[in-house]
Scaffold this active site. Sequence first.
Site, PDB file in Angstrom:
ATOM      1  N   ASP A  67     -50.692  30.118 -81.545  1.00 44.05           N
ATOM      2  CA  ASP A  67     -51.191  29.816 -80.203  1.00 44.05           C
ATOM      3  C   ASP A  67     -52.698  30.040 -80.070  1.00 44.05           C
ATOM      4  O   ASP A  67     -53.344  30.606 -80.972  1.00 44.05           O
ATOM      5  CB  ASP A  67     -50.431  30.656 -79.161  1.00 44.05           C
ATOM      6  CG  ASP A  67     -50.311  32.133 -79.546  1.00 44.05           C
ATOM      7  OD1 ASP A  67     -51.009  32.576 -80.480  1.00 44.05           O
ATOM      8  OD2 ASP A  67     -49.516  32.838 -78.918  1.00 44.05           O
ATOM      9  N   ASN A 137     -43.081  41.373 -72.110  1.00 42.09           N
ATOM     10  CA  ASN A 137     -42.049  40.634 -71.361  1.00 42.09           C
ATOM     11  C   ASN A 137     -41.097  39.879 -72.299  1.00 42.09           C
ATOM     12  O   ASN A 137     -40.333  39.039 -71.857  1.00 42.09           O
ATOM     13  CB  ASN A 137     -42.705  39.666 -70.359  1.00 42.09           C
ATOM     14  CG  ASN A 137     -43.521  38.578 -71.051  1.00 42.09           C
ATOM     15  OD1 ASN A 137     -43.540  38.481 -72.279  1.00 42.09           O
ATOM     16  ND2 ASN A 137     -44.200  37.752 -70.276  1.00 42.09           N
ATOM     17  N   HIS A 139     -41.913  37.853 -74.794  1.00 40.58           N
ATOM     18  CA  HIS A 139     -42.306  36.524 -75.278  1.00 40.58           C
ATOM     19  C   HIS A 139     -42.677  36.547 -76.762  1.00 40.58           C
ATOM     20  O   HIS A 139     -43.062  37.569 -77.311  1.00 40.58           O
ATOM     21  CB  HIS A 139     -43.438  35.908 -74.425  1.00 40.58           C
ATOM     22  CG  HIS A 139     -44.795  36.499 -74.592  1.00 40.58           C
ATOM     23  ND1 HIS A 139     -45.766  36.389 -73.637  1.00 40.58           N
ATOM     24  CD2 HIS A 139     -45.369  37.200 -75.601  1.00 40.58           C
ATOM     25  CE1 HIS A 139     -46.868  36.979 -74.057  1.00 40.58           C
ATOM     26  NE2 HIS A 139     -46.648  37.478 -75.242  1.00 40.58           N
ATOM     27  N   GLU A 144     -43.469  32.077 -72.528  1.00 37.69           N
ATOM     28  CA  GLU A 144     -43.219  33.001 -71.437  1.00 37.69           C
ATOM     29  C   GLU A 144     -41.773  32.884 -70.962  1.00 37.69           C
ATOM     30  O   GLU A 144     -41.097  31.890 -71.250  1.00 37.69           O
ATOM     31  CB  GLU A 144     -44.180  32.664 -70.282  1.00 37.69           C
ATOM     32  CG  GLU A 144     -45.646  32.798 -70.647  1.00 37.69           C
ATOM     33  CD  GLU A 144     -46.108  34.244 -70.823  1.00 37.69           C
ATOM     34  OE1 GLU A 144     -45.314  35.094 -71.274  1.00 37.69           O
ATOM     35  OE2 GLU A 144     -47.276  34.525 -70.522  1.00 37.69           O
TER      36      GLU A 144
HETATM   37  C1  GLP Z   1     -49.993  37.742 -77.248  1.00 39.83           C
HETATM   38  C2  GLP Z   1     -49.663  36.770 -78.367  1.00 39.83           C
HETATM   39  C3  GLP Z   1     -48.349  37.127 -79.017  1.00 39.83           C
HETATM   40  C4  GLP Z   1     -48.319  38.603 -79.377  1.00 39.83           C
HETATM   41  C5  GLP Z   1     -48.479  39.424 -78.125  1.00 39.83           C
HETATM   42  C6  GLP Z   1     -48.408  40.926 -78.360  1.00 39.83           C
HETATM   43  O1  GLP Z   1     -49.273  37.470 -76.109  1.00 39.83           O
HETATM   44  N1  GLP Z   1     -49.580  35.432 -77.886  1.00 39.83           N
HETATM   45  O2  GLP Z   1     -48.179  36.328 -80.174  1.00 39.83           O
HETATM   46  O3  GLP Z   1     -47.110  38.907 -80.000  1.00 39.83           O
HETATM   47  O4  GLP Z   1     -49.761  39.099 -77.585  1.00 39.83           O
HETATM   48  O5  GLP Z   1     -49.651  41.443 -78.694  1.00 39.83           O
HETATM   49  P1  GLP Z   1     -49.907  42.928 -79.197  1.00 39.83           P
HETATM   50  O6  GLP Z   1     -49.492  42.961 -80.611  1.00 39.83           O
HETATM   51  O7  GLP Z   1     -51.379  43.133 -79.017  1.00 39.83           O
HETATM   52  O8  GLP Z   1     -49.069  43.824 -78.337  1.00 39.83           O
END
Ligand code: GLP
Length: 264
Positions: A67, A137, A139, A144
Site C-alpha cells: 500500500d 482495528n 486491518h 479497513e
Molecule cells: C499501517 C499499514 C499496515 C501495518 C499497520 C501496522 O496501517 N498499512 O500494513 O500493518 O500500519 O503498523 P505498525 O506495525 O506500525 O503497528
Amino acid sequence: MLVVLKRDYEEISCLAAHMVANAVRSKPSVTLGLATGATMLGVYQELVRQHKEEALDFSRVKTFNLDEYAGLTPDHPQSFHYFMRENFFSHINAAAPNIHIPDGRINGNYEEYCAAYENSIRSAGGIDLQILGIGRNGHIGFNEPTSSFASRTRLKVLSQDTIEDNRKFFAAGEELPECAITMGIGTILDARKIAILATGESKAEAIARAIEGPLTASVTASCLQLHPDVTFFIDEAAASQLTQQEYYRRVMRMTALLTPDRLS
Ligand code: GLP
C-alpha cells in the site's frame, strides 16, 4: 494456520526474516509481498544483516508493496516509498525495475492504475510469500473494517482509527492522508504463503479476533483463516488475549518434530 508464540519482538522478527531469507535462497527470483509499519523494522534489519554478512542475494527478487498513502510523493518522509528505501531497499541489492510500490501521486484514473498494479503482480507470476503487519482495528494492508474479502487493489478511504493512529507521525498542522491505494483482501489471499507479525499489547485484541474470532469483514485479518498456508508470529504481549495458547505451543512442538519444513 500456524501460530508461533515467542517471548519478544526480536525472536518473532528473526523467525519471520528467516522465512523470507529461506524463500529467497530456495528461489532466487522469488516474488515477495512487502509491508510497512514499525513491526516490520526488525524483519528488514535482519534481512539487511543477512545480505551484508551472509551474502543473501536480492538481485533477482521481485517485490510488491501492499500500500501507499494517496497524495504523498515518494520523497515525503511518511510515504511508504520513503520507508522502504530508508529501511530496506537502500541497504540491499534489489534491482530498481523489480521493486513495485503503489504510486501515491496517482490522481484520478484509480481503477486503471490499480488494475495495472494487479496485472504486474500476475505478470511476475503471483506473490510467493506475503509478509503482513496488523492494524489495531484488525486491518491488513489498508483494508479497513468492512472491506470485502473479494477486494482487489483499489483506492480506500482510511478509517478514523487509522488516521488517529498515524497522526503522531505527521508534523503538527500537516494535512493527513485520508485515503490510500492498497492491495485488496482478494489480492493478499492469492499469495502462495503468508507470514503475519504482531507485537505488543495494543495488537492483542486484533490478534485474538483475527485468529479465534469469526470470519468478518469487521476484522479484515480474520480472512487469513481462509488461507491454507499462513503463519502468525506473535510475541507474548500480542498473544495475551488468545485463549488456546497451550494448543498452539503443542502444535509447534509437533510441527517441529513431524513437518519441520512447514516452519521455514
Ligand atoms: C499501517 C499499514 C499496515 C501495518 C499497520 C501496522 O496501517 N498499512 O500494513 O500493518 O500500519 O503498523 P505498525 O506495525 O506500525 O503497528
